[in-house]
Structure formats: structure tokens, C-alpha cells
Design a protein around this motif. Sequence first.
Motif, PDB file in Angstrom:
ATOM      1  N   ASN A   4       0.856  -1.174   0.000  1.00  0.00           N
ATOM      2  CA  ASN A   4       0.000   0.000   0.000  1.00  0.00           C
ATOM      3  C   ASN A   4       0.897   1.230   0.000  1.00  0.00           C
ATOM      4  O   ASN A   4       1.496   1.561   1.005  1.00  0.00           O
ATOM      5  N   HIS A  97      -7.553   0.159   5.254  1.00  0.00           N
ATOM      6  CA  HIS A  97      -7.341   0.180   3.808  1.00  0.00           C
ATOM      7  C   HIS A  97      -6.223  -0.747   3.328  1.00  0.00           C
ATOM      8  O   HIS A  97      -5.781  -0.636   2.184  1.00  0.00           O
ATOM      9  N   HIS A 100      -7.200  -3.997   0.573  1.00  0.00           N
ATOM     10  CA  HIS A 100      -7.340  -3.735  -0.854  1.00  0.00           C
ATOM     11  C   HIS A 100      -6.138  -4.264  -1.640  1.00  0.00           C
ATOM     12  O   HIS A 100      -6.236  -4.503  -2.845  1.00  0.00           O
ATOM     13  N   TYR A 101      -4.998  -4.426  -0.967  1.00  0.00           N
ATOM     14  CA  TYR A 101      -3.742  -4.773  -1.628  1.00  0.00           C
ATOM     15  C   TYR A 101      -3.311  -6.210  -1.357  1.00  0.00           C
ATOM     16  O   TYR A 101      -2.212  -6.608  -1.710  1.00  0.00           O
ATOM     17  N   LYS A 105      -7.857 -12.068   0.339  1.00  0.00           N
ATOM     18  CA  LYS A 105      -8.523 -11.186   1.301  1.00  0.00           C
ATOM     19  C   LYS A 105      -9.316 -11.974   2.341  1.00  0.00           C
ATOM     20  O   LYS A 105      -9.292 -11.661   3.531  1.00  0.00           O
ATOM     21  N   ASP A 127     -13.685  -4.170   0.776  1.00  0.00           N
ATOM     22  CA  ASP A 127     -14.497  -3.903  -0.404  1.00  0.00           C
ATOM     23  C   ASP A 127     -14.863  -5.234  -1.047  1.00  0.00           C
ATOM     24  O   ASP A 127     -14.036  -5.865  -1.699  1.00  0.00           O
ATOM     25  N   GLY A 130     -14.056  -6.274  -4.621  1.00  0.00           N
ATOM     26  CA  GLY A 130     -12.727  -6.740  -4.999  1.00  0.00           C
ATOM     27  C   GLY A 130     -12.601  -8.253  -4.996  1.00  0.00           C
ATOM     28  O   GLY A 130     -11.495  -8.777  -5.170  1.00  0.00           O
ATOM     29  N   ASP A 177      -3.262  -8.126  -9.861  1.00  0.00           N
ATOM     30  CA  ASP A 177      -2.759  -6.845  -9.368  1.00  0.00           C
ATOM     31  C   ASP A 177      -2.971  -5.717 -10.388  1.00  0.00           C
ATOM     32  O   ASP A 177      -2.504  -4.600 -10.182  1.00  0.00           O
ATOM     33  N   ASN A 182     -10.220   0.978  -6.950  1.00  0.00           N
ATOM     34  CA  ASN A 182     -11.489   0.622  -6.304  1.00  0.00           C
ATOM     35  C   ASN A 182     -12.170   1.905  -5.832  1.00  0.00           C
ATOM     36  O   ASN A 182     -11.868   2.992  -6.309  1.00  0.00           O
ATOM     37  N   THR A 184     -11.746   3.760  -3.411  1.00  0.00           N
ATOM     38  CA  THR A 184     -10.863   4.776  -2.852  1.00  0.00           C
ATOM     39  C   THR A 184     -10.206   5.626  -3.935  1.00  0.00           C
ATOM     40  O   THR A 184      -9.637   6.667  -3.639  1.00  0.00           O
ATOM     41  N   GLN A 186      -7.666   4.452  -5.553  1.00  0.00           N
ATOM     42  CA  GLN A 186      -6.322   3.910  -5.631  1.00  0.00           C
ATOM     43  C   GLN A 186      -6.342   2.534  -6.299  1.00  0.00           C
ATOM     44  O   GLN A 186      -7.324   1.800  -6.191  1.00  0.00           O
ATOM     45  N   SER A 188      -6.002  -1.333  -6.826  1.00  0.00           N
ATOM     46  CA  SER A 188      -6.241  -2.393  -5.849  1.00  0.00           C
ATOM     47  C   SER A 188      -5.950  -3.746  -6.487  1.00  0.00           C
ATOM     48  O   SER A 188      -5.593  -3.835  -7.654  1.00  0.00           O
TER      49      SER A 188
END
Length: 200
Positions: A4, A97, A100-101, A105, A127, A130, A177, A182, A184, A186, A188
Motif C-alpha cells: 500500500n 485500507h 485492498h492490496y 482477502k 471492499d 474486490g 494486481d 477501487n 478509494t 487507488q 487495488s
Amino acid sequence: MVANRAMNRERRLAGRDGYSRVLGFDVLSLPPGARWLDLCCGSGRALLDAAEARPDLDITGVDLVGYFAAAGPVRFETASITSWEPAGRFDLVTCVHGLHYVGDKLGALLRAASWLADGGVFVANFDVAGIEAPGGARRVLRALREAGFTYDSRARRIRRDGPFAGSLPFRYLGADDRAGPNYTGQPSVGSHYETGVPPG
């Protein structure tokens, strides 16, 4: 896991974009001597803020990059949250956050919740868009709720009270990747699953 770079590097505890507002949880309300673990902690400035305000707290921050603002009263560790193992349990586990990366998940969610002490709280930004899985977001959320997680779709925040031991009916296939930004804004990572019980 993809580091991130932008979302969490300098985030503080208070303020419009601070931890307490983003998580919907006041870290400073923890009981005396509580243990707090923050995953994907970035520079760790929010943790240092908390340590200054509440020196009685036992605080650990874990981040893949390892560019921490300072050491002092906070224990920082450089590691991937998908393989790091804690010593002991925590009264609070957070991830601002960072998911997201992460590739897996759902696996990261379950690992983090398994580190809670009795009565502990896990809360993170999450999220569901994702995740690609059979049955889509509705089935993923149903499985998480059946496992005792609650999800705030407006805030895109997931929470669990009390430790988790078990699995979800999804098997991790891999990550993309290049999924793009997403909610945000940014970039993701997209996480892909099939139906099935994970090995082990």
C-alpha cells in the motif's frame, strides 16, 4: 501482496481521515493494558499517536514495507500479513485500507479474527467488490455473516466481535494486481475464489 503506497503511509489517529473515523472505533476507548494489533500500518504514525495518549496500551504494527516513523513504545514488524504469526492474542485487531492490496482477502480476514482474545474486536476496511467468487458478492457476504462478521456496505467496513475458528466455503485461486482503482480511487488487487473448503 502488493504494498500500500498511498492510502495509509502517513495516516494519523485523529482527524477527518484518522483511524478512529475510518474504522468507526475509538482506539483510545480500549481498557487499561489492552493489546492492539494494526495490520498494514504504514509508517505507524497513528499507533505512535495512540501510544502517546495511552502509554498503558500494548501496541504492535505490521507492514510489508517497513518504513516506520519511529520505534519508541510501539512494536513494529516488517512482514506480510498472510504469513506473519503473532505471539499471543489481541483485544483489538485493525486493518485500515490494507486489505485492498492483499491477494487472499478472505484468508487474511479469517487469520486476523483468529488472533482475537475473548471479547476482542476485529475491524477493517473491506471492499466486497474486490472479490470474484461463485454467487458473487451476495454469497460472499452471506458466508461472512454466517461466520459472525458484520458488514457496513456504506462505509465498506467489516467487523467481528470475539475470536474466530473455522473456514469459509471458498478456495483461493489467485489475484490480479491490475484490477484497477477501487472505491478509494487507488489501484487495488482483485481476489479470485472457487467454491470449496480450503486445504488444512
